[in-house]
Design an enzyme around this catalytic site. Sequence first.
Site, PDB file in Angstrom:
ATOM      1  CD  GLU A  77      -2.556   1.172   2.851  1.00  0.00           C
ATOM      2  OE1 GLU A  77      -3.951   1.789   2.674  1.00  0.00           O
ATOM      3  OE2 GLU A  77      -2.205   0.894   3.905  1.00  0.00           O
TER       4      GLU A  77
ATOM      5  CE  LYS B 110      -7.173   1.595   3.807  1.00  0.00           C
ATOM      6  NZ  LYS B 110      -6.087   2.017   4.597  1.00  0.00           N
TER       7      LYS B 110
ATOM      8  CB  CYS C  26      -4.268  -1.271   4.607  1.00  0.00           C
ATOM      9  SG  CYS C  26      -3.458  -1.271   5.600  1.00  0.00           S
TER      10      CYS C  26
END
Length: 296
Positions: free
Chosen positions: A43, A116, A153
């Site tokens: 990331e 995200k 994540c």
Amino acid sequence: MANVGVAATQMACTWEQDENINRAENLVRQAAAGGASIILIQELFETPYFPIEQCHKHRSLARPLEESQVVRRFSALAKELEVVLPISFFEKAGEVYFNSVAMADADGMILGVYRKSHIPNAPGYQEKEYFSPGDTGFRVWKTRYGKVGVLICWDQWFPEAARCLTLMGADIVLYPTAIGSGLGGGGDMLTGNDSVDAWRNAMCGHAACNILPVVASNRIGREYMTELPDVHLDFYGHSFIADHEGQVVAQAGRDQEEVLVHRFDFDQIKEYRDSWAVFRDRRPDLYGTLATLDGR
């Protein structure tokens, strides 16, 4: 698609952005030379993990998709090497910002962007200072080497997300990540809080419950706040590849730059998944609670 090589990479990052990009490219080339066709980079690898602190000046790092040098560079690399590359980048879209992944197919074409969905806010992970919650929904892309789903994540702690990608037809789920142990320095800052076992076990659970491989790439090294330069976060690496039974088949160390490669037969895994009939026995009519915040 039978017998596909997949790779996880991990590396340290500094404020020398060109060095980070060159290092990431070198790892991708190593992975491709080792037989990988789907290659995961961690990331936000273009810079240090700037959400370690709340500092609005870091928003200047963001670029629109069409202006991102890292997306241009790695989509061209995907074409050259004929590999699939999810490219993590800090995206500016109008007046807002997203933590995004652009999916480059093996011909270099950008198939789309995933933003995200779950945005953390905790000491050392001040992402709400920078990122709006993603508005793309979950994405699965049909690539040259299989149907690839990507989450980012903090998304990894939400089993609903991995299940959605599986229902959408993913052959594999990839997690570019930036996570470490608790903040050190600064007097009363947090220490310890090494979540590596829970982090890995959560994603291995997604692999086992959804009966598909999972790949996670994490960064390594100690990174410091720019506003409080004695405060740091130690990223713990341990990038890994898990198979469709949730078994770790390749894992990196805590502080070494590494490339992991493993091969999967997606057709064989699909047949194995069908034999379990897990998805036949789902009861979505009973899962309405999942669509609420308070469980009512």
